[in-house]
Write a protein that holds these residues in place. Structure first.
Motif, PDB file in Angstrom:
ATOM      1  N   LEU A 212       0.813  -1.207   0.000  1.00 43.85           N
ATOM      2  CA  LEU A 212       0.000   0.000   0.000  1.00 43.85           C
ATOM      3  C   LEU A 212       0.855   1.269   0.000  1.00 43.85           C
ATOM      4  CD1 LEU A 212      -2.842   1.147   0.045  1.00 43.85           C
ATOM      5  CD2 LEU A 212      -2.820   0.998   2.536  1.00 43.85           C
ATOM      6  N   GLN A 213       1.887   1.310   0.821  1.00 46.63           N
ATOM      7  CA  GLN A 213       2.717   2.509   0.879  1.00 46.63           C
ATOM      8  C   GLN A 213       3.565   2.670  -0.382  1.00 46.63           C
ATOM      9  OE1 GLN A 213       2.408   4.908   3.023  1.00 46.63           O
ATOM     10  NE2 GLN A 213       0.896   3.809   4.241  1.00 46.63           N
ATOM     11  N   GLY A 214       3.930   1.562  -1.028  1.00 47.22           N
ATOM     12  CA  GLY A 214       4.642   1.647  -2.301  1.00 47.22           C
ATOM     13  C   GLY A 214       3.750   2.223  -3.386  1.00 47.22           C
ATOM     14  N   ALA A 215       2.506   1.746  -3.423  1.00 49.59           N
ATOM     15  CA  ALA A 215       1.551   2.292  -4.389  1.00 49.59           C
ATOM     16  C   ALA A 215       1.315   3.768  -4.131  1.00 49.59           C
ATOM     17  CB  ALA A 215       0.239   1.512  -4.301  1.00 49.59           C
ATOM     18  N   ARG A 216       1.312   4.147  -2.871  1.00 45.57           N
ATOM     19  CA  ARG A 216       1.117   5.553  -2.492  1.00 45.57           C
ATOM     20  C   ARG A 216       2.185   6.436  -3.129  1.00 45.57           C
ATOM     21  NH1 ARG A 216       0.945   7.456   3.882  1.00 45.57           N
ATOM     22  NH2 ARG A 216       0.176   9.596   3.550  1.00 45.57           N
ATOM     23  N   VAL A 218       3.921   5.819  -5.908  1.00 49.17           N
ATOM     24  CA  VAL A 218       3.776   5.885  -7.356  1.00 49.17           C
ATOM     25  C   VAL A 218       2.581   6.767  -7.738  1.00 49.17           C
ATOM     26  CG1 VAL A 218       3.548   4.552  -9.483  1.00 49.17           C
ATOM     27  CG2 VAL A 218       4.813   3.593  -7.559  1.00 49.17           C
ATOM     28  N   VAL A 219       1.506   6.721  -6.958  1.00 43.88           N
ATOM     29  CA  VAL A 219       0.337   7.548  -7.249  1.00 43.88           C
ATOM     30  C   VAL A 219       0.715   9.028  -7.287  1.00 43.88           C
ATOM     31  CG1 VAL A 219      -1.847   8.401  -6.294  1.00 43.88           C
ATOM     32  CG2 VAL A 219      -1.433   5.956  -6.402  1.00 43.88           C
ATOM     33  N   ILE A 220       1.457   9.481  -6.305  1.00 43.87           N
ATOM     34  CA  ILE A 220       1.830  10.898  -6.253  1.00 43.87           C
ATOM     35  C   ILE A 220       2.754  11.255  -7.407  1.00 43.87           C
ATOM     36  CG2 ILE A 220       2.888  12.692  -4.840  1.00 43.87           C
ATOM     37  CD1 ILE A 220       0.138  11.559  -3.898  1.00 43.87           C
ATOM     38  N   ASP A 221       3.714  10.385  -7.734  1.00 42.85           N
ATOM     39  CA  ASP A 221       4.591  10.655  -8.884  1.00 42.85           C
ATOM     40  C   ASP A 221       3.802  10.677 -10.187  1.00 42.85           C
ATOM     41  OD1 ASP A 221       6.742  10.877  -7.232  1.00 42.85           O
ATOM     42  OD2 ASP A 221       7.770   9.065  -7.904  1.00 42.85           O
ATOM     43  N   HIS A 222       2.805   9.818 -10.278  1.00 41.01           N
ATOM     44  CA  HIS A 222       1.941   9.765 -11.458  1.00 41.01           C
ATOM     45  C   HIS A 222       1.185  11.085 -11.625  1.00 41.01           C
ATOM     46  CE1 HIS A 222      -0.834   8.117 -14.401  1.00 41.01           C
ATOM     47  NE2 HIS A 222      -1.867   8.314 -13.616  1.00 41.01           N
ATOM     48  N   ILE A 223       0.621  11.587 -10.534  1.00 38.91           N
ATOM     49  CA  ILE A 223      -0.097  12.856 -10.582  1.00 38.91           C
ATOM     50  C   ILE A 223       0.844  13.983 -11.008  1.00 38.91           C
ATOM     51  CG2 ILE A 223      -1.298  14.595  -9.183  1.00 38.91           C
ATOM     52  CD1 ILE A 223      -2.337  12.224  -7.456  1.00 38.91           C
ATOM     53  N   LYS A 224       2.028  14.018 -10.410  1.00 35.07           N
ATOM     54  CA  LYS A 224       3.002  15.076 -10.714  1.00 35.07           C
ATOM     55  C   LYS A 224       3.421  15.019 -12.190  1.00 35.07           C
ATOM     56  CE  LYS A 224       5.961  16.079  -7.522  1.00 35.07           C
ATOM     57  NZ  LYS A 224       7.131  16.072  -6.583  1.00 35.07           N
ATOM     58  N   PHE A 225       3.691  13.826 -12.704  1.00 36.98           N
ATOM     59  CA  PHE A 225       4.106  13.664 -14.093  1.00 36.98           C
ATOM     60  C   PHE A 225       3.007  14.126 -15.050  1.00 36.98           C
ATOM     61  CE2 PHE A 225       4.241  11.272 -18.055  1.00 36.98           C
ATOM     62  CZ  PHE A 225       5.570  11.335 -18.431  1.00 36.98           C
ATOM     63  N   CYS A 226       1.787  13.687 -14.816  1.00 37.18           N
ATOM     64  CA  CYS A 226       0.693  14.022 -15.733  1.00 37.18           C
ATOM     65  C   CYS A 226       0.375  15.503 -15.703  1.00 37.18           C
ATOM     66  CB  CYS A 226      -0.551  13.204 -15.395  1.00 37.18           C
ATOM     67  SG  CYS A 226      -0.403  11.443 -15.794  1.00 37.18           S
ATOM     68  N   ASN A 227       0.430  16.119 -14.540  1.00 38.25           N
ATOM     69  CA  ASN A 227       0.149  17.555 -14.442  1.00 38.25           C
ATOM     70  C   ASN A 227       1.058  18.374 -15.341  1.00 38.25           C
ATOM     71  OD1 ASN A 227      -0.883  17.918 -10.915  1.00 38.25           O
ATOM     72  ND2 ASN A 227      -1.952  17.142 -12.715  1.00 38.25           N
ATOM     73  N   THR A 228       2.288  17.915 -15.550  1.00 40.35           N
ATOM     74  CA  THR A 228       3.238  18.679 -16.357  1.00 40.35           C
ATOM     75  C   THR A 228       3.389  18.148 -17.777  1.00 40.35           C
ATOM     76  OG1 THR A 228       5.086  17.359 -15.494  1.00 40.35           O
ATOM     77  CG2 THR A 228       4.544  19.405 -14.338  1.00 40.35           C
ATOM     78  N   ARG A 548       7.712  -4.260  -7.439  1.00 38.20           N
ATOM     79  CA  ARG A 548       7.439  -5.088  -6.257  1.00 38.20           C
ATOM     80  C   ARG A 548       8.718  -5.357  -5.465  1.00 38.20           C
ATOM     81  NH1 ARG A 548       3.260  -7.833  -9.268  1.00 38.20           N
ATOM     82  NH2 ARG A 548       4.795  -9.228 -10.173  1.00 38.20           N
ATOM     83  N   LYS A 549       9.808  -5.602  -6.191  1.00 32.26           N
ATOM     84  CA  LYS A 549      11.082  -5.864  -5.513  1.00 32.26           C
ATOM     85  C   LYS A 549      11.570  -4.639  -4.743  1.00 32.26           C
ATOM     86  CE  LYS A 549      12.761  -9.254  -8.915  1.00 32.26           C
ATOM     87  NZ  LYS A 549      13.776  -9.500  -9.992  1.00 32.26           N
ATOM     88  N   GLU A 550      11.295  -3.447  -5.301  1.00 28.92           N
ATOM     89  CA  GLU A 550      11.833  -2.225  -4.706  1.00 28.92           C
ATOM     90  C   GLU A 550      10.899  -1.592  -3.674  1.00 28.92           C
ATOM     91  OE1 GLU A 550      14.911  -1.507  -5.392  1.00 28.92           O
ATOM     92  OE2 GLU A 550      14.989  -3.083  -6.926  1.00 28.92           O
ATOM     93  N   LEU A 551       9.600  -1.702  -3.916  1.00 27.70           N
ATOM     94  CA  LEU A 551       8.640  -0.992  -3.066  1.00 27.70           C
ATOM     95  C   LEU A 551       7.800  -1.912  -2.185  1.00 27.70           C
ATOM     96  CD1 LEU A 551       7.363   1.659  -5.655  1.00 27.70           C
ATOM     97  CD2 LEU A 551       9.004   1.998  -3.800  1.00 27.70           C
ATOM     98  N   GLY A 552       7.988  -3.191  -2.333  1.00 24.82           N
ATOM     99  CA  GLY A 552       7.288  -4.122  -1.449  1.00 24.82           C
ATOM    100  C   GLY A 552       6.122  -4.806  -2.122  1.00 24.82           C
ATOM    101  N   PHE A 553       5.918  -6.055  -1.741  1.00 24.48           N
ATOM    102  CA  PHE A 553       4.836  -6.882  -2.256  1.00 24.48           C
ATOM    103  C   PHE A 553       3.632  -6.702  -1.347  1.00 24.48           C
ATOM    104  CE2 PHE A 553       2.432 -10.758  -3.056  1.00 24.48           C
ATOM    105  CZ  PHE A 553       2.574 -10.925  -4.421  1.00 24.48           C
TER     106      PHE A 553
END
Length: 560
Positions: A212-216, A218-228, A548-553
């Motif tokens: 869950l925290q790994g997905a968290r 990526v979600v914020i980076d996704h928002i930041k990337f798309c906004n720009t 998954r390897k980097e941010l957790g399963f």
């Protein structure tokens, strides 16, 4: 009507109301009050004693004006109809492409792509058992698959919704397709549906992609990337549908969704983003149950609460940031296997609730979705239902036609109070992530699901064809869509193996290593490297596996 006559009528109303109360009590024995699915008390009659219009300016207002109770645009459907966004997912990319073109010819004005469950879980088709591949969504594993799925589809002129949980590989594949076609990313419009990782953990048990925290992250980076980089794309769709389909009441589903919105907004602000940059691109996705007036009130109350949150809690100054844009899908939970043609009436009622509630986009279920992906006939009826409601029923003639109704306005106020009380409880728990990790949200949903089922089992809640008005009709007599054809899926698996063999595996390896390194520091945008990996030819399963390897399963959460 003169002021004197009006005053006489108002003075006479209380006695008339008392007379009605006496007559009603004589005619109806027992408790006159019932309750809707959200537990709000519903009286048999509403008058100006319940809602007098004194809150007209601060609570109701006008369409396109704060607090947007009556709609987020001044013109609403008089200016532009809702998008008919039929959700499509079937078989292999060629099957999806064929169904898309058929649905567009029938009148759909926007697209959604539903991937196979293997994709939802973060794996390639060759990593999972093959029996169910393509039965509940399209197998999309790499950029060439997306190229096939969107062949002949004008993605620079048509809004697309990718049902695409973190790490958002479907959007990455679409962006790669756009680059191959020479289409600038500024021309790409649509939404990352299902991008709300919280709802997936709570209601869909999607523990397989990322922790869950790994997905968290990526979600914020996704928002930041798309906004720009993809400024006309909505990177976040906060999903109340999952909550309500899992058993939450309409009020709970709205409250949990808004609480998730609060969490994501606070995360974005903590990451240094300006509320007036990211909030206009927040969208919402809701289930629409058959409880018509309750759903209308849910949407009107949610729109009002969100506007105030954005202006007062987050400090957004741009009115576009206060708008509550949402997609609605008629509720599959309300559909029945018994007497399935009755589902056409249910879907029509649900669609009316969403339209009267002011949605921006609508999917109508096929009557046979309780059995399988809709047949062609059922899909045609689902699209035609929207066309009839818009073109024949004149639902678009008046903006917020239920506005000012004593009942609807009183119910909107009651739903608002329910929603706010649940949000306050989530705040007390430390926010939505904490509430989920403690099992609070799951427990509430489970309790509500059980309570509703007990009402059905006891007969207190009638379900036509299930516990009342039953017939001897055999559900098995209805045709269903038969898929997959084993040889077709085997052909796809051979193509996947050939793709992995003939691509530049050196480029893929480098891109995946860069993706892994991007997780090591907050200064690097993870989603940017998801896009680069997709462009290099990495598959969905490889991208998810690397993260998954980097941010957790992910793993199931314990409900206490």
């Amino acid at each position: 009507m003169s002021a004197d006559v009006l005053n006489i009528k108002q003075a006479a109303a209380p006695e008339g109301l008392r007379k009605w109360e006496r007559e009603f009590a004589q005619g109806v024995k027992g408790d006159a009050v019932t309750h809707n699915r959200s537990g709000v008390s519903i009286k048999p009659l509403y008058t100006q004693q319940d809602w007098s219009g004194e809150r007209q300016d601060d609570a109701l207002g006008y369409p396109g004006q704060f607090p947007y109770t009556r709609g987020i645009y001044a013109t609403m459907y008089r200016g532009r109809s809702w998008s008919q966004r039929q959700l499509i997912g079937l078989g292999v990319p060629e099957d999806y492409n064929s169904r898309v073109k058929e649905i567009l010819d029938l009148g759909a004005s926007a697209l959604s792509l539903i991937p196979c469950n293997s994709v939802f879980r973060g794996y390639d088709a060759d990593e999972v058992p093959h029996e169910l591949l393509g039965t509940c969504g399209t197998v999309i594993n790499h950029v060439k698959d997306m190229e096939t799925a969107l062949d002949g589809v004008p993605i620079d002129h048509l809004s697309t919704a990718m049902n695409d949980p973190s790490p958002f590989t479907l959007l990455a594949f679409e962006l790669a397709v756009a680059k191959r076609r020479g289409i600038p990313w500024t021309s790409i419009t649509g939404t990352s549906n299902q991008s709300d990782c919280i709802s997936h953990f709570v209601a869909n048990h999607m523990f397989f992609r990322l922790a869950l925290q790994g997905a968290r992250r990526v979600v914020i980076d996704h928002i930041k990337f798309c906004n720009t980089q993809v400024p006309n794309w909505n990177p976040l769709s906060i999903v109340g549908q999952h909550m309500q389909q899992a058993g939450a009441t309409p009020a709970e589903a709205m409250a949990f969704t808004l609480a998730s919105g609060i969490q994501y907004a606070e995360d974005c602000i903590a990451a240094g983003m300006d509320p007036d940059q990211f909030l206009p691109r927040f969208t919402f996705f809701f289930d629409i149950s058959v409880s018509l007036f309750e759903e209308v009130a849910k949407f009107r109350a949610g729109r009002r609460v969100w506007a105030r949150l954005c202006r007062e809690r987050f400090g957004a100054k741009d009115p576009r940031s206060w708008r509550f844009k949402f997609h609605g899908q008629t509720s599959g939970v309300d559909l029945t296997r018994q007497q399935p043609l009755n589902n056409i009436a249910r879907v029509t009622t649900q669609a009316m609730a969403g339209i009267l509630g002011g949605l921006q986009s609508l999917h109508t279920d096929g009557y046979d979705e309780v059995f399988s992906t809709p047949t062609t006939e059922a899909a045609r009826i689902a699209v035609a239902t929207q066309n009839i409601l818009r073109e024949e029923a004149h639902l678009t003639d008046v903006i917020d036609p239920l506005g000012g109704s004593y009942y609807v306005e009183s119910l909107t106020d009651d739903m608002e109070q329910k929603i706010l009380s649940i949000i306050a409880m989530i705040d007390e728990a430390g926010g939505m992530y904490n509430a989920v990790e403690k099992g609070i949200v799951q427990q509430m949903i489970g309790d509500s699901a059980l309570a509703f089922q007990k009402k059905v089992d006891s007969g207190e809640q009638t379900v036509v064809g299930v516990n009342a008005y039953q017939t001897e009709e055999d559900p098995a007599s209805y045709p269903t869509l038969e898929y997959p054809q084993p040889e077709r899926m085997q052909g796809y698996l051979k193509q996947l193996a050939e793709f992995k063999k003939t691509r530049s595996n050196d480029d893929v390896e480098r891109a995946l290593k860069e993706l892994a390194r991007s997780t090591e520091t907050r200064k690097t945008n993870v989603f940017e490297h998801v896009v680069k990996a997709a462009e290099a030819g990495a598959t969905h399963g490889e991208i998810c596996g690397t993260l998954r390897k980097e941010l957790g399963f992910g793993h199931p959460l314990t409900v206490v």
